[in-house]
Scaffold this motif. Structure first.
Motif, PDB file in Angstrom:
ATOM      1  N   ARG A 118     -24.163  -4.575  -1.741  1.00 31.50           N
ATOM      2  CA  ARG A 118     -24.174  -4.310  -3.180  1.00 31.50           C
ATOM      3  C   ARG A 118     -25.056  -3.115  -3.500  1.00 31.50           C
ATOM      4  O   ARG A 118     -24.688  -2.233  -4.288  1.00 31.50           O
ATOM      5  CB  ARG A 118     -24.668  -5.546  -3.924  1.00 31.50           C
ATOM      6  CG  ARG A 118     -24.672  -5.399  -5.443  1.00 31.50           C
ATOM      7  CD  ARG A 118     -25.499  -6.486  -6.073  1.00 31.50           C
ATOM      8  NE  ARG A 118     -26.884  -6.385  -5.633  1.00 31.50           N
ATOM      9  CZ  ARG A 118     -27.754  -7.392  -5.648  1.00 31.50           C
ATOM     10  NH1 ARG A 118     -27.397  -8.582  -6.083  1.00 31.50           N
ATOM     11  NH2 ARG A 118     -28.996  -7.213  -5.229  1.00 31.50           N
ATOM     12  N   ASP A 119     -26.248  -3.058  -2.856  1.00 26.52           N
ATOM     13  CA  ASP A 119     -27.168  -1.946  -3.098  1.00 26.52           C
ATOM     14  C   ASP A 119     -26.556  -0.628  -2.649  1.00 26.52           C
ATOM     15  O   ASP A 119     -26.708   0.407  -3.311  1.00 26.52           O
ATOM     16  CB  ASP A 119     -28.492  -2.194  -2.355  1.00 26.52           C
ATOM     17  CG  ASP A 119     -29.247  -3.382  -2.929  1.00 26.52           C
ATOM     18  OD1 ASP A 119     -28.946  -3.769  -4.078  1.00 26.52           O
ATOM     19  OD2 ASP A 119     -30.111  -3.933  -2.224  1.00 26.52           O
ATOM     20  N   LEU A 120     -25.834  -0.658  -1.496  1.00 21.90           N
ATOM     21  CA  LEU A 120     -25.197   0.555  -0.979  1.00 21.90           C
ATOM     22  C   LEU A 120     -24.095   1.028  -1.916  1.00 21.90           C
ATOM     23  O   LEU A 120     -23.935   2.227  -2.175  1.00 21.90           O
ATOM     24  CB  LEU A 120     -24.617   0.277   0.410  1.00 21.90           C
ATOM     25  CG  LEU A 120     -24.072   1.487   1.167  1.00 21.90           C
ATOM     26  CD1 LEU A 120     -25.190   2.492   1.425  1.00 21.90           C
ATOM     27  CD2 LEU A 120     -23.439   1.051   2.487  1.00 21.90           C
ATOM     28  N   GLU A 159     -26.282  -8.564  -0.325  1.00 20.63           N
ATOM     29  CA  GLU A 159     -27.185  -7.809  -1.184  1.00 20.63           C
ATOM     30  C   GLU A 159     -27.291  -6.352  -0.729  1.00 20.63           C
ATOM     31  O   GLU A 159     -27.334  -5.427  -1.548  1.00 20.63           O
ATOM     32  CB  GLU A 159     -28.569  -8.472  -1.190  1.00 20.63           C
ATOM     33  CG  GLU A 159     -28.604  -9.789  -1.978  1.00 20.63           C
ATOM     34  CD  GLU A 159     -29.944 -10.488  -1.884  1.00 20.63           C
ATOM     35  OE1 GLU A 159     -30.772 -10.067  -1.030  1.00 20.63           O
ATOM     36  OE2 GLU A 159     -30.181 -11.440  -2.651  1.00 20.63           O
ATOM     37  N   GLU A 160     -27.325  -6.159   0.603  1.00 20.43           N
ATOM     38  CA  GLU A 160     -27.397  -4.797   1.141  1.00 20.43           C
ATOM     39  C   GLU A 160     -26.127  -4.013   0.807  1.00 20.43           C
ATOM     40  O   GLU A 160     -26.178  -2.830   0.474  1.00 20.43           O
ATOM     41  CB  GLU A 160     -27.609  -4.848   2.659  1.00 20.43           C
ATOM     42  CG  GLU A 160     -29.010  -5.301   3.063  1.00 20.43           C
ATOM     43  CD  GLU A 160     -29.156  -5.459   4.564  1.00 20.43           C
ATOM     44  OE1 GLU A 160     -28.158  -5.175   5.283  1.00 20.43           O
ATOM     45  OE2 GLU A 160     -30.240  -5.853   5.026  1.00 20.43           O
ATOM     46  N   ASN A 171     -23.957   0.509  -5.109  1.00 21.89           N
ATOM     47  CA  ASN A 171     -24.569   1.040  -6.324  1.00 21.89           C
ATOM     48  C   ASN A 171     -25.061   2.476  -6.116  1.00 21.89           C
ATOM     49  O   ASN A 171     -25.033   3.291  -7.029  1.00 21.89           O
ATOM     50  CB  ASN A 171     -25.735   0.151  -6.760  1.00 21.89           C
ATOM     51  CG  ASN A 171     -25.242  -1.185  -7.318  1.00 21.89           C
ATOM     52  OD1 ASN A 171     -24.105  -1.293  -7.775  1.00 21.89           O
ATOM     53  ND2 ASN A 171     -26.090  -2.201  -7.269  1.00 21.89           N
ATOM     54  N   LYS A 172     -25.521   2.769  -4.883  1.00 20.31           N
ATOM     55  CA  LYS A 172     -26.001   4.112  -4.576  1.00 20.31           C
ATOM     56  C   LYS A 172     -24.837   5.094  -4.451  1.00 20.31           C
ATOM     57  O   LYS A 172     -24.962   6.269  -4.786  1.00 20.31           O
ATOM     58  CB  LYS A 172     -26.811   4.098  -3.271  1.00 20.31           C
ATOM     59  CG  LYS A 172     -28.152   3.409  -3.397  1.00 20.31           C
ATOM     60  CD  LYS A 172     -28.875   3.424  -2.064  1.00 20.31           C
ATOM     61  CE  LYS A 172     -30.215   2.699  -2.164  1.00 20.31           C
ATOM     62  NZ  LYS A 172     -30.909   2.650  -0.856  1.00 20.31           N
TER      63      LYS A 172
END
Length: 361
Positions: free
Chosen positions: A61-63, A58-59, A65-66
């Motif tokens: 994926r979030d990175l 999840e981390e 996306n940023k």
């Protein structure tokens, strides 16, 4: 085991333990119960590991996306650069420069090489050596000076160091300057690709072939002949080290003579055959036709043949593939864009021991 498999095993073990209790097999039931507890501990540990892995994913994926990765079309970025359009940071990073010009993408260069083959390019037959500067020297084994003596029984083996020669080279510019008619990036990209694949490629192949054939012709040993059998004889007498890479180069008239040769009954002798690889062969070795304008036959001769190991005879030096830029040549004062497409190469003489030339009337 995965968590799901462990849980299924626990269910099976519980069923087994209940059955043992019904049968009054207390000791066996206690052993099974102990196994169940161990399995439950394993499930707990496995669940914790899976949870940690899920958090990590999840981390990531979030990175992502940023900071999304932008896939850049290299050719489009080069076209925008040539036309003077503003580039994004990603596009600017994708454009590789050399001598203030953009280097065309490797995939596009590979397409040009295939097209060159269709124009009869002789480059790939030579020993192609990439270089990183426009001029310098390269070490080449000098087969004309190397002699490996026979070793007598019981004698020491002598030093096998081969004689090498430092050959100087100077890569020259070959290319064209042409007006770019399109004003839109999409149209310009198509136009530039078309110019590179036709006009530039045709010019480049003609220049390359002329340089290569001049080296071969100027350094050939002339063999007197009255018919094609002299060529077969030359090939049969070639050194074993040469014979493995031997090829025949001929002009158009020489090729037609061999291709159409007939016996006394008027049947084609099939002197030129096609191998499984689709290439043409004469006397078991590749035969390649060059433009007749590249070599002028002697008086009263029309057919020209060269038998040689071309990879040792001609060294082809190329630098940085093909570059493209807005032309800065003098005289172009209009508001149109002038493209300059260039490649830099040199062809130099290697070992000439194998080059034999035969001419027929």
């Amino acid at each position: 085991m995965k968590v799901k498999e462990l849980r299924r095993l626990i269910v099976d073990k519980k069923v087994e333990a209940r059955q043992l209790l019904k049968e009054d097999k207390l000791k066996e039931a206690e052993d099974i119960t102990a196994e169940i507890r161990n399995l439950e501990r394993k499930v707990k540990i496995a669940e914790e590991i899976e949870e940690d892995e899920k958090r990590d994913l999840e981390e990531q994926r979030d990175l992502a996306n940023k900071n999304p990765k932008v896939k850049v079309n290299e050719m489009r970025a080069i076209v925008k650069s040539v036309m003077g359009h503003e580039l994004s940071n990603e596009e600017r990073a994708a454009v590789v420069s050399s001598d203030n010009a953009a280097v065309l993408p490797k995939e596009f260069i590979n397409q040009l090489q295939e097209i060159k083959k269709g124009y009869g390019s002789l480059k790939e037959l030579c020993d192609v050596i990439p270089v990183t500067k426009n001029e310098g020297t390269i070490p080449v084994v000098d087969y004309d000076q190397n002699e490996l003596a026979d070793i007598a029984e019981g004698a020491d083996i002598v030093d096998g160091t081969l004689v090498t020669t430092e050959l100087p080279y100077k890569c020259k510019k070959v290319g064209l300057i042409q007006t770019l008619a399109s004003e839109l990036v999409d149209d310009a990209e198509v136009e530039i690709e078309g110019i590179a694949k036709t006009n530039f490629t045709e010019i480049a192949v003609a220049k390359e072939n002329k340089k290569i054939m001049t080296i071969i012709n100027d350094n050939a040993t002339i063999v007197e002949a009255t018919d094609y059998t002299a060529l077969e004889d030359v090939m049969a007498k070639a050194l074993p080290a040469v014979k493995a890479g031997l090829i025949t180069l001929c002009n158009v008239e020489g090729y037609a003579y061999l291709k159409n040769m007939k016996d006394k009954q008027g049947r084609n002798m099939n002197l030129i055959t096609v191998g499984l690889d689709g290439k043409e062969y004469f006397n078991g070795k590749p035969i390649v036709t060059f433009d007749s304008s590249l070599v002028t036959p002697s008086a009263e001769k029309t057919k020209v043949y060269f038998s040689l190991k071309i990879k040792e005879a001609v060294k082809y030096l190329e630098r940085n593939g093909v570059t493209i830029a807005r032309s800065t040549e003098a005289g172009f004062n209009t508001d149109t864009i002038k493209l300059r497409i260039l490649e830099r190469f040199d062809a130099i003489k290697g070992s000439i021991r194998s080059i034999k030339k035969i001419e027929l009337a």
